[in-house]
Design a protein around this motif. Structure first.
Motif, mmCIF file in Angstrom:
data_model
loop_
_atom_site.group_PDB
_atom_site.id
_atom_site.type_symbol
_atom_site.label_atom_id
_atom_site.label_comp_id
_atom_site.label_asym_id
_atom_site.label_seq_id
_atom_site.Cartn_x
_atom_site.Cartn_y
_atom_site.Cartn_z
ATOM 1 N N SER A 46 1.021 4.186 -2.843
ATOM 2 C CA SER A 46 0.530 5.517 -2.469
ATOM 3 C C SER A 46 1.483 6.623 -2.905
ATOM 4 O O SER A 46 1.093 7.783 -2.950
ATOM 5 C CB SER A 46 0.343 5.611 -0.950
ATOM 6 O OG SER A 46 -0.609 4.681 -0.514
ATOM 7 N N ALA A 98 0.834 -1.207 0.000
ATOM 8 C CA ALA A 98 0.000 0.000 0.000
ATOM 9 C C ALA A 98 0.867 1.255 0.000
ATOM 10 O O ALA A 98 0.571 2.235 -0.695
ATOM 11 C CB ALA A 98 -0.923 -0.002 1.212
ATOM 12 N N VAL A 105 -7.495 5.246 -7.661
ATOM 13 C CA VAL A 105 -8.114 4.900 -6.379
ATOM 14 C C VAL A 105 -7.036 4.680 -5.313
ATOM 15 O O VAL A 105 -6.020 4.041 -5.571
ATOM 16 C CB VAL A 105 -8.980 3.633 -6.534
ATOM 17 C CG1 VAL A 105 -9.619 3.258 -5.205
ATOM 18 C CG2 VAL A 105 -10.038 3.848 -7.589
ATOM 19 N N ALA A 106 -7.263 5.235 -4.130
ATOM 20 C CA ALA A 106 -6.294 5.076 -3.043
ATOM 21 C C ALA A 106 -6.192 3.604 -2.644
ATOM 22 O O ALA A 106 -7.204 2.925 -2.534
ATOM 23 C CB ALA A 106 -6.727 5.922 -1.854
ATOM 24 N N PRO A 107 -4.952 3.110 -2.443
ATOM 25 C CA PRO A 107 -4.778 1.683 -2.169
ATOM 26 C C PRO A 107 -5.397 1.207 -0.853
ATOM 27 O O PRO A 107 -5.905 0.091 -0.796
ATOM 28 C CB PRO A 107 -3.262 1.489 -2.171
ATOM 29 C CG PRO A 107 -2.669 2.846 -2.094
ATOM 30 C CD PRO A 107 -3.678 3.802 -2.619
ATOM 31 N N ILE A 108 -5.344 2.005 0.194
ATOM 32 C CA ILE A 108 -6.007 1.603 1.439
ATOM 33 C C ILE A 108 -6.741 2.789 2.044
ATOM 34 O O ILE A 108 -6.356 3.936 1.856
ATOM 35 C CB ILE A 108 -5.041 1.032 2.512
ATOM 36 C CG1 ILE A 108 -3.859 1.959 2.742
ATOM 37 C CG2 ILE A 108 -4.601 -0.374 2.167
ATOM 38 C CD1 ILE A 108 -3.018 1.592 3.959
#
Lengths: 266, 325
Positions: B257, B253, B271-274
């Motif tokens: 990021s 992640a 899309v944000a990984p986490i």
């Protein structure tokens, strides 16, 4: 000039008077912001990128003097009287700062700050303003908005505070959102979340985004066009793809070369 | 024995006393940290705010007290040192801070500031050779020897960081701990200072702990990398392995990021990984501390603390490391 320009900056100069003479923060800058676009401005410390946003918002320090022209939908913003400016600021022009903790009022609960925008600019009654505030908190993906709404800024994490700032900026459905290093103070995984939120709200609201940062990586992700500033001047302005893949100004090339790249498998 | 590490940390824990809800509570800042560093090696330490990076640096330099565990430096138990023997050790361990300028006395000339550690930490150094050493070091970090007569305010941020590096190196330390040495610098200056550190590492054979959240700089300078999250080690691996085949979901992640200055790559992963943010260290999650944000988390992760184990080229603390791809 483009007819689609929402904001037209022409021959803008900003000069700060100090005890040791004057400093030209911005010199002869021309720039159009097109409806619905994300325009990114990149530059190092002292390049004048933050002064540009402050000049547009009419928030320059009293020691600074702006010359030239900044027109928003035909209205000249330079030397616009405070009363008229107050009707634009926070309503049709909204700003997101780097450090939300110093931009939020520490004595007010989140919901009170949010609903204040609705009461002042949209003339909503208290209950209606609070309802809109909660709705916006949910729309910027704040979990448990009812509980968060009753908290004070210091009780929120950095990422959560930036979400509140974004919600406040969106409240009066602004035509332009100005953002000054909105993710610089955040950790990597949270920065990624806020960048994707900024993209989402821009597409959803149709507002133009003027985004100032030192981080070319942020602009690679969000910007339609990118301008490069150094020493108060706009050196190059091009589409995002053109700027990254075929920059023309030597300084842009230097910046791109200096930008550290992570070597990871695609 | 040639394979003895210069620095060996075993089971290190650090905690702070904080006031919470009207009473004193124990905040675990670092828990059961294991790491080792060979001579001439650079270990990168990455993690977000609150992960314990700086606490680790301060504990190794004995600026913060440990709650448990051992730290052996060249065979000596670092945590047991006191008084004169601790002071002697300080010449062998030096630190480079984030803001080089603020570590300088505004009323002291740079030359004097650089000479001070020689006087206090290396008293055996001949007094008439100090000035030459100062000028030599200034040149070594890319400044002019005659700038020794200047005051701190006459230097830019990048130059101040060069002075900070010179001051750490002047006593010929065996280990240099760098705590975010690049984060307050502009892009082009950052590249210059990273280049200087790389040159010094190669030229002087420095052993370094390089603490940073700037992943490209960590990749440039480190031989191995350790990933911290909420006071625990998630993964340790060779630099190449960690960046090409991360085994821990958090490492993955973190890599995804990092902003990439390439529009096509950056947009392919909008899309944000986490989601979520670092939980409070006062109330760390049960089991794996990362599980509340982990896309791979299963029931077992909440019950059982994952112990470090070897998977591929990494040592990783994750029950599901084999499933991370």
């Amino acid at each position: 000039m483009s007819t689609d320009a929402l904001l037209q900056v022409a021959g803008l100069s900003v000069r700060y008077e100090t005890d040791h003479g004057h400093i030209d923060a911005i010199q002869e800058l021309d720039l159009d912001l097109i409806r619905g676009e994300c325009l990114g401005i990149v530059g190092e410390s002292g390049s004048g990128k933050s002064a540009l946003l402050l000049a547009i918002m009419g928030l320059l320090a009293s020691t600074a003097r702006a010359r030239g022209s900044i027109r928003f939908r035909g209205t000249e913003l330079i030397d616009l009287p405070t009363r008229a400016f107050n009707r634009l600021r926070g309503a049709r022009l909204a700003m997101i700062f780097q450090d939300p903790l110093s931009a939020l009022n520490p004595y007010l609960r989140v919901i009170d700050q949010l609903s204040e925008v609705a009461r002042v600019h949209l003339r909503c009654a208290r209950r209606e303003a609070e309802r809109r505030g909660l709705e916006l908190m949910a729309s910027v993906h704040i979990n448990e908005p009812d509980r968060r709404a009753r908290q004070y800024p210091h009780e929120l994490s950095g990422g959560m505070r930036q979400r509140v700032m974004i919600a406040m900026a969106l409240m009066a459905e602004p035509e332009i959102i100005l953002a000054d290093e909105p993710t610089t103070a955040l950790d990597a995984t949270v920065q990624a979340q806020i960048l994707s939120l900024l993209h989402e709200v821009r597409v959803r609201s149709g507002a133009s985004l003027l985004l100032v940062t030192h981080d070319l990586g942020v602009l690679a992700q969000l910007a339609d066009r990118v301008g490069v500033m150094r020493a108060g001047r706009l050196l190059e302005l091009a589409s995002c793809e053109q700027l990254f893949y075929s920059p023309t100004h030597p300084y842009t090339r230097e910046l791109l070369a200096a930008m550290p790249k992570l070597r990871v498998p695609a | 024995m040639i394979d003895t590490p210069l620095l060996e940390v075993r089971n290190l824990s650090v905690s702070f006393s904080v006031r919470h809800a009207g009473r004193t509570a124990r905040l675990p800042a670092l828990r059961e940290i294991d790491l080792s560093l060979s001579r001439g090696e650079t270990l990168g330490i990455v993690g977000e705010s609150g992960s314990g990076k700086s606490t680790l640096a301060r504990t190794l330099l004995r600026l913060t007290e440990a709650a448990g565990g051992t730290v052996r430096f060249d065979g000596t138990d670092l945590l047991a040192l006191k008084g004169r023997s601790l002071r002697r050790m300080r010449a062998r361990l030096q630190m480079i801070f984030q803001d080089g300028g603020s570590a300088l006395d505004p009323r002291q000339r740079i030359g004097a500031a650089l000479e001070e550690p020689l006087q206090t930490l290396r008293p055996e150094w001949p007094a008439d050779g100090r000035d030459r050493r100062v000028r030599e070091l200034l040149a070594r970090v890319g400044l002019e020897p005659q700038q020794a007569d200047r005051y701190p305010h006459e230097f830019s941020g990048g130059q101040a960081q060069r002075i900070g590096i010179a001051r750490a190196l002047i006593v010929e330390p065996e280990l240099v701990v760098c705590d975010e040495p690049l984060s307050s610098l502009d892009v082009s200056i950052k590249a210059q200072i990273a280049g200087l550190l790389l040159e010094l590492k190669r030229g002087l054979g420095l052993s370094m702990l390089f603490i940073a959240h700037d992943l490209p700089a960590v990749q440039l300078l480190s031989d191995r990398v350790l990933v911290l999250y909420l006071g625990r080690v998630m993964e340790t691996a060779g630099c190449e392995a960690l960046f090409t085949r991360p085994r821990h979901p958090y490492t993955r992640a973190l890599l995804q990021s990092a902003p990439v200055p390439d529009p096509r790559v950056a947009r392919s992963r909008a899309v944000a990984p986490i989601g979520g943010e670092l939980p409070s260290a006062l109330f760390p999650p049960s089991g794996c501390v990362f599980r509340t944000r982990c896309p791979y988390a299963v029931e077992r992760c909440a019950i059982e603390l994952p112990l470090p184990r070897t998977v591929g080229d990494s040592v990783v603390a994750c029950h599901r490391a084999e499933d991370v791809s």
